[in-house]
Design a protein around this motif. Structure first.
Motif, PDB file in Angstrom:
ATOM      1  N   LEU A  50       3.007  -2.304  10.343  1.00  0.00           N
ATOM      2  CA  LEU A  50       1.939  -3.200  10.790  1.00  0.00           C
ATOM      3  C   LEU A  50       1.479  -2.880  12.204  1.00  0.00           C
ATOM      4  O   LEU A  50       0.273  -2.826  12.479  1.00  0.00           O
ATOM      5  CB  LEU A  50       2.412  -4.656  10.712  1.00  0.00           C
ATOM      6  N   GLU A  51       2.427  -2.657  13.109  1.00  0.00           N
ATOM      7  CA  GLU A  51       2.043  -2.410  14.498  1.00  0.00           C
ATOM      8  C   GLU A  51       1.281  -1.110  14.654  1.00  0.00           C
ATOM      9  O   GLU A  51       0.302  -1.029  15.392  1.00  0.00           O
ATOM     10  CB  GLU A  51       3.278  -2.410  15.410  1.00  0.00           C
ATOM     11  N   MET A  52       1.720  -0.058  13.946  1.00  0.00           N
ATOM     12  CA  MET A  52       1.018   1.219  14.129  1.00  0.00           C
ATOM     13  C   MET A  52      -0.350   1.190  13.456  1.00  0.00           C
ATOM     14  O   MET A  52      -1.283   1.850  13.925  1.00  0.00           O
ATOM     15  CB  MET A  52       1.857   2.403  13.651  1.00  0.00           C
ATOM     16  N   ILE A  53      -0.496   0.432  12.375  1.00  0.00           N
ATOM     17  CA  ILE A  53      -1.803   0.300  11.746  1.00  0.00           C
ATOM     18  C   ILE A  53      -2.760  -0.435  12.687  1.00  0.00           C
ATOM     19  O   ILE A  53      -3.940  -0.086  12.798  1.00  0.00           O
ATOM     20  CB  ILE A  53      -1.666  -0.404  10.386  1.00  0.00           C
ATOM     21  N   ALA A  54      -2.252  -1.441  13.382  1.00  0.00           N
ATOM     22  CA  ALA A  54      -3.081  -2.154  14.358  1.00  0.00           C
ATOM     23  C   ALA A  54      -3.382  -1.276  15.576  1.00  0.00           C
ATOM     24  O   ALA A  54      -4.462  -1.376  16.170  1.00  0.00           O
ATOM     25  CB  ALA A  54      -2.380  -3.438  14.794  1.00  0.00           C
ATOM     26  N   TRP A  55      -2.435  -0.429  15.948  1.00  0.00           N
ATOM     27  CA  TRP A  55      -2.597   0.460  17.109  1.00  0.00           C
ATOM     28  C   TRP A  55      -3.672   1.513  16.880  1.00  0.00           C
ATOM     29  O   TRP A  55      -4.447   1.838  17.780  1.00  0.00           O
ATOM     30  CB  TRP A  55      -1.259   1.135  17.401  1.00  0.00           C
ATOM     31  N   ARG A  87      -8.100   3.976  13.373  1.00  0.00           N
ATOM     32  CA  ARG A  87      -8.336   3.911  11.934  1.00  0.00           C
ATOM     33  C   ARG A  87      -6.991   3.660  11.255  1.00  0.00           C
ATOM     34  O   ARG A  87      -6.185   4.565  11.062  1.00  0.00           O
ATOM     35  CB  ARG A  87      -8.959   5.217  11.437  1.00  0.00           C
ATOM     36  N   GLY A  88      -6.724   2.406  10.937  1.00  0.00           N
ATOM     37  CA  GLY A  88      -5.471   2.031  10.294  1.00  0.00           C
ATOM     38  C   GLY A  88      -5.651   1.933   8.795  1.00  0.00           C
ATOM     39  O   GLY A  88      -6.516   1.210   8.317  1.00  0.00           O
ATOM     40  N   VAL A  89      -4.821   2.658   8.051  1.00  0.00           N
ATOM     41  CA  VAL A  89      -4.989   2.763   6.612  1.00  0.00           C
ATOM     42  C   VAL A  89      -3.736   2.272   5.889  1.00  0.00           C
ATOM     43  O   VAL A  89      -2.619   2.685   6.213  1.00  0.00           O
ATOM     44  CB  VAL A  89      -5.270   4.216   6.192  1.00  0.00           C
ATOM     45  N   ALA A  90      -3.936   1.407   4.900  1.00  0.00           N
ATOM     46  CA  ALA A  90      -2.832   0.931   4.059  1.00  0.00           C
ATOM     47  C   ALA A  90      -2.841   1.691   2.744  1.00  0.00           C
ATOM     48  O   ALA A  90      -3.908   1.957   2.169  1.00  0.00           O
ATOM     49  CB  ALA A  90      -2.974  -0.566   3.785  1.00  0.00           C
ATOM     50  N   MET A  91      -1.654   2.039   2.264  1.00  0.00           N
ATOM     51  CA  MET A  91      -1.552   2.624   0.938  1.00  0.00           C
ATOM     52  C   MET A  91      -1.919   1.582  -0.108  1.00  0.00           C
ATOM     53  O   MET A  91      -1.760   0.370   0.103  1.00  0.00           O
ATOM     54  CB  MET A  91      -0.131   3.131   0.711  1.00  0.00           C
ATOM     55  N   GLY A  92      -2.387   2.039  -1.260  1.00  0.00           N
ATOM     56  CA  GLY A  92      -2.882   1.124  -2.276  1.00  0.00           C
ATOM     57  C   GLY A  92      -1.856   0.180  -2.840  1.00  0.00           C
ATOM     58  O   GLY A  92      -2.200  -0.886  -3.347  1.00  0.00           O
ATOM     59  N   HIS A  93      -0.567   0.532  -2.746  1.00  0.00           N
ATOM     60  CA  HIS A  93       0.492  -0.318  -3.274  1.00  0.00           C
ATOM     61  C   HIS A  93       1.125  -1.186  -2.189  1.00  0.00           C
ATOM     62  O   HIS A  93       2.092  -1.902  -2.458  1.00  0.00           O
ATOM     63  CB  HIS A  93       1.591   0.553  -3.906  1.00  0.00           C
ATOM     64  N   ALA A  94       0.592  -1.147  -0.978  1.00  0.00           N
ATOM     65  CA  ALA A  94       1.170  -1.906   0.134  1.00  0.00           C
ATOM     66  C   ALA A  94       1.069  -3.405  -0.116  1.00  0.00           C
ATOM     67  O   ALA A  94       0.159  -3.875  -0.806  1.00  0.00           O
ATOM     68  CB  ALA A  94       0.459  -1.554   1.436  1.00  0.00           C
ATOM     69  N   ALA A 135       0.333  -7.435   0.651  1.00  0.00           N
ATOM     70  CA  ALA A 135      -0.904  -8.046   1.137  1.00  0.00           C
ATOM     71  C   ALA A 135      -0.991  -8.075   2.660  1.00  0.00           C
ATOM     72  O   ALA A 135      -2.067  -7.851   3.222  1.00  0.00           O
ATOM     73  CB  ALA A 135      -1.025  -9.463   0.584  1.00  0.00           C
ATOM     74  N   ALA A 136       0.124  -8.316   3.340  1.00  0.00           N
ATOM     75  CA  ALA A 136       0.093  -8.394   4.805  1.00  0.00           C
ATOM     76  C   ALA A 136      -0.338  -7.076   5.420  1.00  0.00           C
ATOM     77  O   ALA A 136      -1.040  -7.052   6.441  1.00  0.00           O
ATOM     78  CB  ALA A 136       1.469  -8.811   5.337  1.00  0.00           C
ATOM     79  N   VAL A 137       0.077  -5.981   4.817  1.00  0.00           N
ATOM     80  CA  VAL A 137      -0.279  -4.660   5.333  1.00  0.00           C
ATOM     81  C   VAL A 137      -1.733  -4.346   5.009  1.00  0.00           C
ATOM     82  O   VAL A 137      -2.480  -3.844   5.855  1.00  0.00           O
ATOM     83  CB  VAL A 137       0.665  -3.587   4.758  1.00  0.00           C
ATOM     84  N   VAL A 138      -2.150  -4.651   3.799  1.00  0.00           N
ATOM     85  CA  VAL A 138      -3.543  -4.447   3.399  1.00  0.00           C
ATOM     86  C   VAL A 138      -4.483  -5.245   4.303  1.00  0.00           C
ATOM     87  O   VAL A 138      -5.512  -4.737   4.769  1.00  0.00           O
ATOM     88  CB  VAL A 138      -3.747  -4.828   1.929  1.00  0.00           C
ATOM     89  N   ASP A 139      -4.130  -6.494   4.576  1.00  0.00           N
ATOM     90  CA  ASP A 139      -4.976  -7.346   5.408  1.00  0.00           C
ATOM     91  C   ASP A 139      -5.088  -6.827   6.836  1.00  0.00           C
ATOM     92  O   ASP A 139      -6.102  -7.054   7.510  1.00  0.00           O
ATOM     93  CB  ASP A 139      -4.431  -8.771   5.419  1.00  0.00           C
ATOM     94  N   ALA A 140      -4.043  -6.150   7.315  1.00  0.00           N
ATOM     95  CA  ALA A 140      -4.042  -5.643   8.691  1.00  0.00           C
ATOM     96  C   ALA A 140      -4.818  -4.348   8.846  1.00  0.00           C
ATOM     97  O   ALA A 140      -5.148  -3.951   9.959  1.00  0.00           O
ATOM     98  CB  ALA A 140      -2.603  -5.441   9.157  1.00  0.00           C
TER      99      ALA A 140
END
Length: 291
Positions: free
Chosen positions: A243-248, A251-258, A260-265
């Protein structure tokens, strides 16, 4: 999450399919920094990485960009993946940001520790023992494996294991402690009250690291060190510890199976691991003009 037009870093987000051929600002000289999680992003477990992913990473590196592995794994579990991907020379982040190393064949053992954050593990283990007497404990020994109270399944941890009594588990500071037991997630708040970082890595698993340390803090140090423009940072991950590195990242990218909290971030969502989602992201990165 929608990028804010008033945030200069977010405003510089690369947009898939419309990327410029050259990088703005310092990025034109230093390339982009692409931070990649390992488990669930590059690999389903172990050291295996699909050939298509290896090829995509090699292509991005040949283009002059920096690929940095950023994992919750111990360093001994990260290094073989770095070798598989041809990250030589390069940088890796291990233990959820508590360990940063430079990698490359000329270095002693193929790596050199650049930053190690450690903490007093005794209060952590005592608290866990008092709440969950049967908790399984592993204390990381960088570049080797773990001191443990009893052996973990080899598929669950990387490196060697040495069984020791509790007094030897906490006789020196460490960068990371594993706590494994049913109900261990109930310890997140009490552990954080001790002044450490407690990150879930499964329903019965906590990674405990020093206060204020994350993949993002480690990546920012690397970014500054190699001179990458903040607007040309990309991070791809699938877990709560991402979560922190995606916010950092710009361009923060979540994998498709992540979850919900990761997808939302994230700024965007790519394919799943089975769909080689990370490859999709890597293929959108611009090629840099030769100097």
């Amino acid at each position: 999450m929608t990028p804010s037009s008033t945030d200069p870093q977010r405003a510089a987000l690369p947009i898939p399919g419309t990327l410029p051929e050259t990088l703005p600002g310092n990025g034109a000289a230093a390339g982009a920094l692409i931070a990649l999680d390992i488990d669930g992003t590059l690999s389903a477990g172990g050291m295996a990485v699909p050939a298509v992913t290896v090829e995509a990473v090699e292509d991005v590196r040949r283009s002059g960009h920096h690929v940095v592995l950023a994992s919750g794994r111990s360093l001994v579990g990260v290094l073989p993946v770095a070798r598989r991907l041809g990250i030589d020379p390069g940088w890796v982040v291990a233990s959820n940001g508590a360990v940063v190393a430079r990698v490359g064949a000329p270095l002693s053992g193929g790596f050199r520790l650049e930053t190690v954050h450690a903490f007093d593990v005794e209060p952590v283990i005592r608290l866990a023992r008092a709440a969950l007497p049967t908790v399984q404990v592993g204390v990381e020994e960088i570049g080797w494996g773990y001191r443990v109270d009893r052996f973990f399944d080899p598929d669950l941890v990387n490196g060697e294991q040495r069984s020791v009594p509790d007094t030897e588990l906490w006789d020196m500071s460490a960068s990371r402690v594993i706590l494994r037991a049913d109900g261990v997630l109930d310890l997140i708040k009490p552990l954080r009250a001790l002044g450490v970082t407690a990150t879930p890595a499964g329903p019965d698993w906590l990674d405990v690291t020093p206060r204020g340390v994350s993949k993002a803090t480690a990546l920012e140090r690397i970014r500054e060190r190699i001179g990458v423009d903040p607007g040309w940072t990309v991070a791809v991950g699938d877990g709560v510890n991402d979560l922190e590195m995606i916010a950092w990242a710009a361009r923060g990218v979540a994998m498709g199976h992540a979850p919900a909290a990761v997808v939302d971030a994230a700024d965007e969502v790519t394919g799943t691991l089975a769909e080689h989602g990370v490859v999709r992201v890597l293929r959108t990165l611009p090629r840099r003009h030769e100097a």
